[in-house]
Design a protein around this motif. Structure first.
Motif, PDB file in Angstrom:
ATOM      1  N   ALA A  59       0.834  -1.206   0.000  1.00 40.36           N
ATOM      2  CA  ALA A  59       0.000   0.000   0.000  1.00 40.36           C
ATOM      3  C   ALA A  59       0.869   1.256   0.000  1.00 40.36           C
ATOM      4  O   ALA A  59       0.598   2.223  -0.727  1.00 40.36           O
ATOM      5  CB  ALA A  59      -0.926  -0.001   1.213  1.00 40.36           C
ATOM      6  N   GLU A  60       1.923   1.271   0.812  1.00 45.67           N
ATOM      7  CA  GLU A  60       2.799   2.435   0.874  1.00 45.67           C
ATOM      8  C   GLU A  60       3.552   2.620  -0.439  1.00 45.67           C
ATOM      9  O   GLU A  60       3.735   3.747  -0.913  1.00 45.67           O
ATOM     10  CB  GLU A  60       3.770   2.290   2.043  1.00 45.67           C
ATOM     11  N   CYS A  61       3.992   1.524  -1.037  1.00 45.33           N
ATOM     12  CA  CYS A  61       4.723   1.612  -2.291  1.00 45.33           C
ATOM     13  C   CYS A  61       3.831   2.157  -3.405  1.00 45.33           C
ATOM     14  O   CYS A  61       4.217   3.078  -4.129  1.00 45.33           O
ATOM     15  CB  CYS A  61       5.274   0.243  -2.669  1.00 45.33           C
ATOM     16  N   LEU A  62       2.627   1.592  -3.526  1.00 45.17           N
ATOM     17  CA  LEU A  62       1.747   2.020  -4.612  1.00 45.17           C
ATOM     18  C   LEU A  62       1.291   3.466  -4.417  1.00 45.17           C
ATOM     19  O   LEU A  62       1.196   4.230  -5.384  1.00 45.17           O
ATOM     20  CB  LEU A  62       0.541   1.081  -4.711  1.00 45.17           C
ATOM     21  N   ALA A  63       1.029   3.855  -3.177  1.00 48.03           N
ATOM     22  CA  ALA A  63       0.668   5.255  -2.920  1.00 48.03           C
ATOM     23  C   ALA A  63       1.803   6.180  -3.333  1.00 48.03           C
ATOM     24  O   ALA A  63       1.576   7.248  -3.921  1.00 48.03           O
ATOM     25  CB  ALA A  63       0.323   5.445  -1.443  1.00 48.03           C
ATOM     26  N   ALA A  64       3.031   5.786  -3.061  1.00 47.73           N
ATOM     27  CA  ALA A  64       4.182   6.608  -3.450  1.00 47.73           C
ATOM     28  C   ALA A  64       4.287   6.725  -4.967  1.00 47.73           C
ATOM     29  O   ALA A  64       4.609   7.789  -5.498  1.00 47.73           O
ATOM     30  CB  ALA A  64       5.466   6.013  -2.879  1.00 47.73           C
ATOM     31  N   LEU A  65       4.002   5.637  -5.684  1.00 41.21           N
ATOM     32  CA  LEU A  65       4.090   5.660  -7.144  1.00 41.21           C
ATOM     33  C   LEU A  65       2.998   6.526  -7.755  1.00 41.21           C
ATOM     34  O   LEU A  65       3.218   7.180  -8.781  1.00 41.21           O
ATOM     35  CB  LEU A  65       4.008   4.239  -7.700  1.00 41.21           C
ATOM     36  N   GLU A  66       1.811   6.532  -7.143  1.00 40.91           N
ATOM     37  CA  GLU A  66       0.705   7.336  -7.663  1.00 40.91           C
ATOM     38  C   GLU A  66       0.721   8.764  -7.126  1.00 40.91           C
ATOM     39  O   GLU A  66      -0.091   9.588  -7.541  1.00 40.91           O
ATOM     40  CB  GLU A  66      -0.637   6.676  -7.322  1.00 40.91           C
ATOM     41  N   GLY A  67       1.629   9.045  -6.189  1.00 39.90           N
ATOM     42  CA  GLY A  67       1.697  10.391  -5.631  1.00 39.90           C
ATOM     43  C   GLY A  67       0.553  10.691  -4.689  1.00 39.90           C
ATOM     44  O   GLY A  67       0.148  11.852  -4.548  1.00 39.90           O
ATOM     45  N   GLY A  68       0.031   9.659  -4.008  1.00 41.74           N
ATOM     46  CA  GLY A  68      -1.069   9.832  -3.073  1.00 41.74           C
ATOM     47  C   GLY A  68      -0.653   9.561  -1.641  1.00 41.74           C
ATOM     48  O   GLY A  68       0.396   8.964  -1.382  1.00 41.74           O
ATOM     49  N   ASP A 215      -5.835  10.995  -1.943  1.00 43.53           N
ATOM     50  CA  ASP A 215      -5.310  11.991  -1.013  1.00 43.53           C
ATOM     51  C   ASP A 215      -6.330  12.373   0.044  1.00 43.53           C
ATOM     52  O   ASP A 215      -6.007  13.097   0.992  1.00 43.53           O
ATOM     53  CB  ASP A 215      -4.895  13.259  -1.773  1.00 43.53           C
ATOM     54  N   ASP A 216      -7.558  11.924  -0.120  1.00 39.96           N
ATOM     55  CA  ASP A 216      -8.668  12.294   0.753  1.00 39.96           C
ATOM     56  C   ASP A 216      -8.632  11.426   2.022  1.00 39.96           C
ATOM     57  O   ASP A 216      -9.014  10.260   2.005  1.00 39.96           O
ATOM     58  CB  ASP A 216      -9.988  12.102   0.004  1.00 39.96           C
ATOM     59  N   SER A 217      -8.186  12.012   3.121  1.00 39.09           N
ATOM     60  CA  SER A 217      -8.016  11.240   4.359  1.00 39.09           C
ATOM     61  C   SER A 217      -9.350  10.738   4.906  1.00 39.09           C
ATOM     62  O   SER A 217      -9.437   9.604   5.404  1.00 39.09           O
ATOM     63  CB  SER A 217      -7.318  12.099   5.416  1.00 39.09           C
ATOM     64  N   GLU A 218     -10.388  11.556   4.830  1.00 38.93           N
ATOM     65  CA  GLU A 218     -11.701  11.135   5.344  1.00 38.93           C
ATOM     66  C   GLU A 218     -12.247   9.975   4.525  1.00 38.93           C
ATOM     67  O   GLU A 218     -12.758   8.988   5.074  1.00 38.93           O
ATOM     68  CB  GLU A 218     -12.659  12.325   5.315  1.00 38.93           C
ATOM     69  N   LEU A 219     -12.135  10.055   3.207  1.00 40.25           N
ATOM     70  CA  LEU A 219     -12.592   8.963   2.349  1.00 40.25           C
ATOM     71  C   LEU A 219     -11.766   7.711   2.590  1.00 40.25           C
ATOM     72  O   LEU A 219     -12.315   6.605   2.650  1.00 40.25           O
ATOM     73  CB  LEU A 219     -12.503   9.383   0.879  1.00 40.25           C
ATOM     74  N   ALA A 220     -10.457   7.866   2.738  1.00 38.56           N
ATOM     75  CA  ALA A 220      -9.592   6.710   2.983  1.00 38.56           C
ATOM     76  C   ALA A 220      -9.982   5.989   4.269  1.00 38.56           C
ATOM     77  O   ALA A 220      -9.983   4.754   4.331  1.00 38.56           O
ATOM     78  CB  ALA A 220      -8.133   7.158   3.041  1.00 38.56           C
ATOM     79  N   GLU A 221     -10.339   6.754   5.290  1.00 35.03           N
ATOM     80  CA  GLU A 221     -10.751   6.146   6.560  1.00 35.03           C
ATOM     81  C   GLU A 221     -12.041   5.356   6.390  1.00 35.03           C
ATOM     82  O   GLU A 221     -12.179   4.244   6.910  1.00 35.03           O
ATOM     83  CB  GLU A 221     -10.921   7.233   7.616  1.00 35.03           C
ATOM     84  N   ARG A 222     -12.978   5.910   5.637  1.00 40.19           N
ATOM     85  CA  ARG A 222     -14.234   5.200   5.394  1.00 40.19           C
ATOM     86  C   ARG A 222     -14.015   3.947   4.551  1.00 40.19           C
ATOM     87  O   ARG A 222     -14.633   2.900   4.778  1.00 40.19           O
ATOM     88  CB  ARG A 222     -15.232   6.133   4.712  1.00 40.19           C
ATOM     89  N   LEU A 223     -13.127   4.037   3.571  1.00 37.98           N
ATOM     90  CA  LEU A 223     -12.822   2.876   2.736  1.00 37.98           C
ATOM     91  C   LEU A 223     -12.170   1.765   3.558  1.00 37.98           C
ATOM     92  O   LEU A 223     -12.500   0.590   3.401  1.00 37.98           O
ATOM     93  CB  LEU A 223     -11.899   3.287   1.588  1.00 37.98           C
ATOM     94  N   ALA A 224     -11.237   2.144   4.434  1.00 39.29           N
ATOM     95  CA  ALA A 224     -10.569   1.149   5.270  1.00 39.29           C
ATOM     96  C   ALA A 224     -11.562   0.470   6.208  1.00 39.29           C
ATOM     97  O   ALA A 224     -11.488  -0.753   6.436  1.00 39.29           O
ATOM     98  CB  ALA A 224      -9.440   1.806   6.058  1.00 39.29           C
ATOM     99  N   PHE A 225     -12.504   1.250   6.757  1.00 38.98           N
ATOM    100  CA  PHE A 225     -13.523   0.667   7.633  1.00 38.98           C
ATOM    101  C   PHE A 225     -14.365  -0.340   6.857  1.00 38.98           C
ATOM    102  O   PHE A 225     -14.619  -1.459   7.326  1.00 38.98           O
ATOM    103  CB  PHE A 225     -14.409   1.768   8.212  1.00 38.98           C
ATOM    104  N   ALA A 226     -14.810   0.060   5.651  1.00 42.72           N
ATOM    105  CA  ALA A 226     -15.648  -0.833   4.850  1.00 42.72           C
ATOM    106  C   ALA A 226     -14.883  -2.076   4.420  1.00 42.72           C
ATOM    107  O   ALA A 226     -15.416  -3.186   4.444  1.00 42.72           O
ATOM    108  CB  ALA A 226     -16.183  -0.087   3.625  1.00 42.72           C
ATOM    109  N   GLN A 227     -13.628  -1.889   4.043  1.00 43.43           N
ATOM    110  CA  GLN A 227     -12.827  -3.037   3.622  1.00 43.43           C
ATOM    111  C   GLN A 227     -12.689  -4.046   4.756  1.00 43.43           C
ATOM    112  O   GLN A 227     -12.837  -5.253   4.558  1.00 43.43           O
ATOM    113  CB  GLN A 227     -11.441  -2.566   3.175  1.00 43.43           C
ATOM    114  N   ASN A 228     -12.416  -3.563   5.941  1.00 40.39           N
ATOM    115  CA  ASN A 228     -12.301  -4.454   7.095  1.00 40.39           C
ATOM    116  C   ASN A 228     -13.635  -5.104   7.425  1.00 40.39           C
ATOM    117  O   ASN A 228     -13.699  -6.293   7.760  1.00 40.39           O
ATOM    118  CB  ASN A 228     -11.772  -3.673   8.300  1.00 40.39           C
TER     119      ASN A 228
END
Length: 384
Positions: A59-68, A215-228
């Motif tokens: 996840a960290e690697c791909l985010a770095a490659l996409e600039g997110g 880059d949207d921290s609020e959306l990322a948090e919601r996505l992580a919750f749903a994924q889990n």
């Protein structure tokens, strides 16, 4: 300091293991983690559905490659798509999709999400006026592929981002065909980037996976919750295979692009080919936009066979698909080996009878990294 692409691909999220010094991220093949007291996790890990160190590295690697700032890794591209759509949309919301969207995306939207109350419209996203006219007060998302699958259409991502944001919607870009080596949609204004990591990121046709970067921290948090909550995660070995593939992404994409250009040159003037779809062609309607927002034009090529001589064009397309020796008849794309398929009968069969139905005489190629002269010879022999 922002390092070059290949440096990030090899090092981002991948420091040597602090315990053993392993220079490659270990496969953390564990379902659970010991806790230092109730709620006292070590490094934030408690259960591998929620988080796993191998998956974190990817996840960290791909985010770095996409600039997110935020990356999430899924069990498949479709599970990433489904999670994003269910988190970002609600019953009654409206979605714009490409008029030649990937068949799996269309199937999910048309057959699954409409039953949940989502409305959608297919539109040629390369036509900004048509896209603007298709927007409704309830439009909450524009789903973009550029290049599209399978007609290699090109959309102006920056212009679509401006349009989406003016209308109070998000722009999502499926970047699977381009990969982050060729194109970085977040830098062009997109809100979310999606990948089927099965394809170019994994690169070896040996793993299935998906990813979202934002880059949207609020959306990322919601996505992580749903994924889990729903468990849409890959195993650590799948994450490790994808991370291994990413290390050579830059050199592979250069070879894919080189070979595709050679293949296109052989197809353009062939008497049994009526049209070639490739954004690297000067006559491609999206060529100038692609040249502006992509590093190169990629390894995907589609073409229509000629119907001259009274031959049924669909039958001829099927014959060509069956006649190659190096191009393997198979679905998927982005691996080191070259693949050939008939979208109307294979990857896009779900679009039959809809506005997204693809031409019956269309053949799609995923041009691999074999010797280009061998690939050209194989296609020319199959075409006859």
């Amino acid at each position: 300091m922002v390092n070059g692409f290949s440096t990030r691909a090899i090092h981002a999220g991948q420091d040597p293991d602090p315990t053993t010094g392993s220079v490659i991220v270990p496969i953390y093949a564990t379902s659970t983690f010991a806790q230092d007291g109730v709620g006292g996790t070590r490094g934030g890990y408690e259960y591998s559905r929620s988080a796993n160190p191998t998956r974190t590295a990817l996840a960290e690697c791909l985010a770095a490659l996409e600039g997110g700032r935020h990356g999430l890794i899924f069990g498949s591209g479709m599970s990433a798509t489904d999670t994003l759509l269910r988190v970002a949309l609600r019953p009654g919301d409206h979605l714009l999709i490409p008029h030649d969207a990937y068949g799996g995306t269309f199937r999910l939207v048309d057959k699954v999400l409409t039953a949940w109350g989502i409305e959608y419209s297919p539109v040629d996203l390369a036509d900004l006026a048509a896209t603007r006219a298709a927007v409704r007060p309830s439009t909450r998302m524009i789903w973009c592929e550029s290049p599209t699958n399978p007609l290699l259409g090109i959309a102006d991502i920056a212009a679509l981002a401006d349009l989406a944001h003016t209308e109070g919607a998000r722009l999502v870009v499926d970047n699977t065909f381009a990969s982050p080596y060729l194109q970085t949609p977040l830098a062009l204004g997109a809100d979310v980037v999606l990948h089927s990591t099965t394809k170019y990121l994994g690169g070896h046709s040996d793993v299935v996976g998906g990813a979202l970067v934002t880059d949207d921290s609020e959306l990322a948090e919601r996505l992580a919750f749903a994924q889990n909550a729903v468990g849409a995660v890959p195993g650590p070995f799948d994450a490790w295979l994808t991370l291994r593939g990413i290390k050579t992404l830059a050199v592979r994409m250069e070879r894919h692009s080189d070979n595709a250009e050679r293949v296109v040159a052989a197809l353009v003037d062939h008497p049994k080919v009526s049209r070639v779809y490739y954004p690297g062609l000067a006559e491609h309607p999206g060529h100038e936009v692609a040249a502006k927002q992509m590093r190169r034009f990629g390894g995907m090529v589609s073409f229509q066979v000629s119907s001259a001589g009274g031959v049924d064009p669909e039958a001829e397309a099927l014959r060509v698909c069956a006649a190659t020796r190096l191009f393997i008849l198979a679905e998927s794309l982005g691996g080191v080996e070259s693949l050939i398929e008939h979208p109307g009968r294979m990857t896009h069969a779900s679009t039959a009878g809809s506005l997204l139905q693809v031409p019956a005489d269309l053949v799609r190629l995923s041009v691999g990294i074999e010797d280009a002269e061998d690939l050209v010879e194989d296609l020319l022999r199959a075409l006859g």
